[in-house]
Write a protein that holds these residues in place. Structure first.
Motif, PDB file in Angstrom:
ATOM      1  N   LEU A 166      24.982   1.226  47.841  1.00 17.05           N
ATOM      2  CA  LEU A 166      26.097   0.303  47.596  1.00 17.05           C
ATOM      3  C   LEU A 166      26.180  -0.185  46.162  1.00 17.05           C
ATOM      4  O   LEU A 166      27.254  -0.285  45.593  1.00 17.05           O
ATOM      5  CB  LEU A 166      25.948  -0.941  48.483  1.00 17.05           C
ATOM      6  N   SER A 167      25.034  -0.498  45.568  1.00 24.24           N
ATOM      7  CA  SER A 167      25.085  -1.331  44.379  1.00 24.24           C
ATOM      8  C   SER A 167      25.307  -0.578  43.087  1.00 24.24           C
ATOM      9  O   SER A 167      25.825  -1.120  42.149  1.00 24.24           O
ATOM     10  CB  SER A 167      23.798  -2.136  44.261  1.00 24.24           C
ATOM     11  N   THR A 168      24.929   0.658  43.006  1.00 27.01           N
ATOM     12  CA  THR A 168      25.018   1.310  41.707  1.00 27.01           C
ATOM     13  C   THR A 168      25.952   2.501  41.685  1.00 27.01           C
ATOM     14  O   THR A 168      26.337   2.941  40.619  1.00 27.01           O
ATOM     15  CB  THR A 168      23.636   1.807  41.248  1.00 27.01           C
ATOM     16  N   GLY A 169      26.330   2.994  42.846  1.00 27.03           N
ATOM     17  CA  GLY A 169      27.158   4.184  42.867  1.00 27.03           C
ATOM     18  C   GLY A 169      26.335   5.422  42.563  1.00 27.03           C
ATOM     19  O   GLY A 169      26.829   6.531  42.534  1.00 27.03           O
ATOM     20  N   ASN A 170      25.046   5.238  42.297  1.00 28.22           N
ATOM     21  CA  ASN A 170      24.152   6.348  42.026  1.00 28.22           C
ATOM     22  C   ASN A 170      22.947   6.159  42.929  1.00 28.22           C
ATOM     23  O   ASN A 170      22.074   5.343  42.655  1.00 28.22           O
ATOM     24  CB  ASN A 170      23.745   6.321  40.552  1.00 28.22           C
ATOM     25  N   VAL A 171      22.933   6.902  44.031  1.00 26.45           N
ATOM     26  CA  VAL A 171      21.930   6.654  45.075  1.00 26.45           C
ATOM     27  C   VAL A 171      20.511   6.836  44.547  1.00 26.45           C
ATOM     28  O   VAL A 171      19.621   6.043  44.883  1.00 26.45           O
ATOM     29  CB  VAL A 171      22.181   7.575  46.294  1.00 26.45           C
ATOM     30  N   ILE A 172      20.306   7.829  43.699  1.00 27.82           N
ATOM     31  CA  ILE A 172      18.927   8.093  43.232  1.00 27.82           C
ATOM     32  C   ILE A 172      18.437   6.907  42.387  1.00 27.82           C
ATOM     33  O   ILE A 172      17.315   6.427  42.570  1.00 27.82           O
ATOM     34  CB  ILE A 172      18.839   9.403  42.426  1.00 27.82           C
ATOM     35  N   LEU A 184      25.902  10.250  53.637  1.00 30.68           N
ATOM     36  CA  LEU A 184      27.341  10.114  53.354  1.00 30.68           C
ATOM     37  C   LEU A 184      27.693  10.318  51.874  1.00 30.68           C
ATOM     38  O   LEU A 184      28.624  11.065  51.579  1.00 30.68           O
ATOM     39  CB  LEU A 184      27.841   8.758  53.845  1.00 30.68           C
ATOM     40  N   PRO A 185      26.950   9.656  50.943  1.00 29.76           N
ATOM     41  CA  PRO A 185      27.306   9.884  49.531  1.00 29.76           C
ATOM     42  C   PRO A 185      27.161  11.350  49.130  1.00 29.76           C
ATOM     43  O   PRO A 185      27.961  11.873  48.373  1.00 29.76           O
ATOM     44  CB  PRO A 185      26.301   9.013  48.756  1.00 29.76           C
ATOM     45  N   LEU A 186      26.143  12.013  49.694  1.00 30.05           N
ATOM     46  CA  LEU A 186      25.916  13.426  49.379  1.00 30.05           C
ATOM     47  C   LEU A 186      27.084  14.268  49.896  1.00 30.05           C
ATOM     48  O   LEU A 186      27.595  15.154  49.207  1.00 30.05           O
ATOM     49  CB  LEU A 186      24.601  13.868  50.035  1.00 30.05           C
ATOM     50  N   LEU A 187      27.530  13.928  51.118  1.00 34.25           N
ATOM     51  CA  LEU A 187      28.658  14.637  51.741  1.00 34.25           C
ATOM     52  C   LEU A 187      29.923  14.453  50.906  1.00 34.25           C
ATOM     53  O   LEU A 187      30.672  15.403  50.666  1.00 34.25           O
ATOM     54  CB  LEU A 187      28.861  14.066  53.145  1.00 34.25           C
ATOM     55  N   ARG A 188      30.133  13.197  50.458  1.00 33.19           N
ATOM     56  CA  ARG A 188      31.324  12.905  49.636  1.00 33.19           C
ATOM     57  C   ARG A 188      31.292  13.720  48.335  1.00 33.19           C
ATOM     58  O   ARG A 188      32.296  14.261  47.914  1.00 33.19           O
ATOM     59  CB  ARG A 188      31.364  11.401  49.304  1.00 33.19           C
ATOM     60  N   LEU A 189      30.085  13.767  47.744  1.00 27.75           N
ATOM     61  CA  LEU A 189      29.918  14.495  46.476  1.00 27.75           C
ATOM     62  C   LEU A 189      30.239  15.979  46.677  1.00 27.75           C
ATOM     63  O   LEU A 189      30.979  16.584  45.898  1.00 27.75           O
ATOM     64  CB  LEU A 189      28.474  14.322  45.980  1.00 27.75           C
ATOM     65  N   ARG A 218      32.057  17.293  49.069  1.00 27.24           N
ATOM     66  CA  ARG A 218      33.487  17.442  49.367  1.00 27.24           C
ATOM     67  C   ARG A 218      34.313  17.389  48.086  1.00 27.24           C
ATOM     68  O   ARG A 218      35.230  18.175  47.892  1.00 27.24           O
ATOM     69  CB  ARG A 218      33.919  16.306  50.293  1.00 27.24           C
ATOM     70  N   ALA A 219      33.928  16.405  47.227  1.00 32.96           N
ATOM     71  CA  ALA A 219      34.673  16.260  45.968  1.00 32.96           C
ATOM     72  C   ALA A 219      34.528  17.524  45.128  1.00 32.96           C
ATOM     73  O   ALA A 219      35.499  18.000  44.536  1.00 32.96           O
ATOM     74  CB  ALA A 219      34.151  15.047  45.202  1.00 32.96           C
ATOM     75  N   ARG A 220      33.315  18.076  45.113  1.00 26.75           N
ATOM     76  CA  ARG A 220      33.082  19.278  44.305  1.00 26.75           C
ATOM     77  C   ARG A 220      33.855  20.464  44.855  1.00 26.75           C
ATOM     78  O   ARG A 220      34.446  21.231  44.111  1.00 26.75           O
ATOM     79  CB  ARG A 220      31.582  19.596  44.263  1.00 26.75           C
ATOM     80  N   SER A 221      33.840  20.598  46.207  1.00 30.31           N
ATOM     81  CA  SER A 221      34.555  21.750  46.788  1.00 30.31           C
ATOM     82  C   SER A 221      36.058  21.575  46.580  1.00 30.31           C
ATOM     83  O   SER A 221      36.773  22.531  46.340  1.00 30.31           O
ATOM     84  CB  SER A 221      34.223  21.895  48.271  1.00 30.31           C
ATOM     85  N   GLY A 222      36.556  20.312  46.611  1.00 32.52           N
ATOM     86  CA  GLY A 222      37.973  20.024  46.344  1.00 32.52           C
ATOM     87  C   GLY A 222      38.336  20.419  44.934  1.00 32.52           C
ATOM     88  O   GLY A 222      39.347  21.088  44.694  1.00 32.52           O
ATOM     89  N   ASN A 223      37.486  20.048  43.974  1.00 27.38           N
ATOM     90  CA  ASN A 223      37.727  20.393  42.571  1.00 27.38           C
ATOM     91  C   ASN A 223      37.722  21.900  42.373  1.00 27.38           C
ATOM     92  O   ASN A 223      38.520  22.456  41.627  1.00 27.38           O
ATOM     93  CB  ASN A 223      36.662  19.767  41.662  1.00 27.38           C
ATOM     94  N   GLY A 224      36.795  22.536  43.077  1.00 30.16           N
ATOM     95  CA  GLY A 224      36.676  23.983  42.961  1.00 30.16           C
ATOM     96  C   GLY A 224      37.939  24.678  43.446  1.00 30.16           C
ATOM     97  O   GLY A 224      38.453  25.603  42.817  1.00 30.16           O
TER      98      GLY A 224
END
Lengths: 506, 157
Positions: free
Chosen positions: A159-165, A488-493, A495-501
């Protein structure tokens, strides 16, 4: 002995008790708004005064101070980006951006309305479902507490950083900070480097004040621009606008209050995790999750309703089981014992009258928060907006120093606060936010105790895996939530990448 | 490609990797029960930090949502930032020795000038200094007399 509702209401609504509730809410709100001055301190200081009162009046006042102080924590979170308590961490995510863009008046009104809704739902649950909900607290054992702490850390990381790692790294670092001092199990002295001042560990509130306040101060002195944008004149409380937003977020408010009540029942972990879970759920179910963290009213409503609902929820194990969920609950439990009230399962049958007066007092205090909060919130916002930086900087700095000193009357806590602040500022340059570190520090001991106890019990049964996870359905459910939170964040990432592709394809 | 890399994040992750590795190593000097959690968390921290360094070197960077500063922002007002940090550190170290009231008054006066961006007339400056004095007196009395938290008196007061 059944209680007489009529006499309970007459006593709870007597002019003297109403006055005490009002006084308690005002004092609690002001004390809770000052970083470092906690609900525990407010209650502990005022407990001796209540001994001279009749039990009902004394308890009504203590409940009012408590609920006011939890609500007051939102002021510093919204106006100075500094949560007064760990349970207000998520309030900073959307509250401060709202204040920064000139909607501080709306943010204060929304926080007040959400706190009242959450507080009322928590108090009603306390009055009607206490014995039933207390069983939930009993169902949680060491392994569940361990997983719950890990869930809290994964939630804040996502939630807090937008960067899970980076969030997970911050959370793990917070866990390491929580290990400084004497080990909770085993008694080893860890990571003190020979300093006796570190034997007691790093105080959570000192670290919280330092990690949030010092970077705010550093940013305040760097630029001549205003700390917060002023609201245009003549907008008043923006009460009806806030009411409209609450109406649009009815499901969010009720859901967050229910989450706050349910998680608030769990001793120790309740407040901080409840607001994060409700915030996460509000963002997940929103049509505009991208607005969260940038001043979305729904996020503020979720966290404030949840953390005030934990007040009622936290009293459930305190009254039914005699297990205080938070330090303020422990002080109030002490006051109950001094007044001759024995907590436990028989409380609701043998001394129901006084208990229900206390509960009604809590409800009245929560309702009083509406006028009191609107009034104090409006002037607090105007004060912070209109105070020049040359006075705001020494004011906040002085509150951080006296606030961290006041925790244990120990100068060492002030040094820790400043050092944590400098560290937090340096880490923020690398994109590591303070929230995961603070939550790691808050949940570290709960996680370690849960893990080691599960290991010991599992070792005695020769079934560590079963004790930690496999034989425990609640643990399974929490682990599933952790997997979803991280997945979920990984899935979104992806999805976003496949959308861009696909877009890039001719 | 270098411009897109999260250099500050990589530096931070290297720090966390070293902390994690040190905690992992130190856990071998503890009793088994006390070592279990530090060893696990230390290893996890080092692995996560190493993973981030690896990912960042390949161009990965997350979007920061929390209201933090960035390296670029920090060039602005660097002198004032350093004065503020030095004042806070000095205040924290000196108030038990010299006394809470005197150190607080001095620190708040320095911080007032640090936060001052416009030229003030002598009258307005006196008013602001008076406000700082009132602030210190009010909080001192609140802590010392109302909340009964004894403030260190030190050599001076």
């Amino acid at each position: 002995m059944a209680f007489d509702l009529g006499s309970v209401l007459v006593q709870a609504f007597s002019p003297f008790n109403l006055l005490l509730a009002l006084l308690g809410v005002v004092l609690g709100t002001i004390i809770g708004a000052l970083p470092g001055l906690s609900a525990t301190m407010a209650i502990a200081v005022l407990v001796p005064f209540t001994f001279a009162m009749d039990p009902a009046s004394g308890l009504i006042m203590l409940g009012a101070i408590y609920t006011g102080a939890i609500y007051g924590g939102a002021y510093a979170a919204i106006l100075v980006n500094t949560p007064g308590t760990p349970s207000a961490i998520a309030t900073t995510f959307d509250g401060f951006p709202m204040a920064k863009r000139g909607d501080g008046d709306l943010a204060m009104t929304l926080a007040t309305l959400a706190s009242v809704v959450g507080g009322v739902i928590g108090a009603i649950a306390l009055m009607t479902l206490s014995p039933l909900l207390a069983n939930i607290a009993l169902a949680f054992q060491s392994s569940e507490y361990f997983w719950l702490a890990i869930l809290g850390l994964t939630l804040i990381a996502s939630l807090s950083t937008g960067n899970v790692i980076k969030g997970l790294i911050g959370g793990a670092f917070g866990l390491i900070l929580s290990m400084i001092g004497v080990a909770v199990v085993g008694g080893d002295v860890r990571f003190t480097f020979g300093s006796s001042a570190l034997l007691g560990g790093i105080d959570i509130v000192s670290a919280l004040i330092g990690l949030y306040c010092i970077p705010v101060l550093i940013d305040l002195v760097a630029r001549p621009d205003r700390h917060l944008e002023p609201a245009p004149l003549g907008r008043g409380f923006r009460f009806f606008e806030a009411l409209g937003l609450c109406a649009k977020n009815t499901v969010n408010l009720v859901r967050s209050s229910a989450i706050g009540t349910l998680i608030g029942i769990l001793p120790g972990a309740g407040g901080s995790i409840a607001s994060l879970v409700s915030y996460s759920e509000a963002r997940r179910s929103s049509r505009h999750p991208e607005r969260f963290g940038k001043g979305e009213p729904g996020g503020l409503l979720a966290t404030e309703s949840a953390n005030n609902a934990t007040v009622g929820g936290g009293f459930i194990p305190t009254l039914v089981l005699g297990i205080p969920g938070t330090p303020p609950d422990a002080v109030i439990l002490g006051a109950l014992l001094v007044q001759g009230i024995r907590t436990g399962p028989e409380l609701f049958t043998q001394q129901s009258g006084i208990v229900y007066i206390f509960m009604f007092g809590l409800l009245i205090a929560t309702l009083m928060m509406l006028p009191v909060g609107l009034l104090i919130g409006r002037y607090a916002y105007r004060f912070i907006v209109n105070t020049p930086k040359s006075l705001l900087v020494p004011l906040i700095a002085f509150m951080t120093v006296v606030g961290s000193f006041a925790i244990h009357s120990n100068p060492h806590d002030v040094v820790v606060m400043v050092l944590m602040g400098v560290l937090g500022w340096l880490l923020s340059l690398g994109g590591f936010g303070p929230s995961p570190i603070v939550l790691g520090l808050v949940l570290g001991q709960i996680a370690e105790q849960g893990f080691i106890r599960a290991y010991m019990i599992g070792g005695a049964r020769d079934n560590f895996g079963g004790q930690l996870l496999f034989d425990r359905p609640i643990s399974w459910a929490i682990v599933a939530l952790i997997v979803i939170t991280l997945g979920l964040p990984l899935l979104r990432l992806l999805r976003a990448r496949s959308g861009n592709g696909k877009e890039a394809q001719p | 490609m270098n411009a897109g890399r999260d250099i500050a994040g990589i530096v931070g992750s290297v720090f966390f990797f070293l902390v994690g590795a040190a905690v992992f190593a130190m856990s071998f000097e503890m009793t088994p029960l006390a070592a279990m959690f530090p060893r696990t968390v230390g290893a996890a921290l080092a692995l996560l930090a190493a993973f981030y360094v690896f990912a960042a070197m390949r161009g990965y960077r997350g979007e920061a949502v929390e209201n933090g500063s960035t390296v670029g922002d920090q060039a602005e007002g660097l002198g004032r930032r350093i004065v503020l940090l030095a004042t806070m550190i000095g205040w924290a170290l000196l108030f038990p020795v010299i006394g809470m009231f005197v150190t607080s008054l001095a620190a708040c006066a320095i911080l007032m000038f640090t936060g001052l961006f416009e030229r003030l007339s002598p009258g307005r400056l006196a008013i602001q200094l008076g406000a700082v004095l009132a602030l210190v007196i009010c909080f001192y009395l609140l802590m010392n007399s109302v909340l009964n938290i004894p403030m260190p008196r030190g050599i001076l007061f």
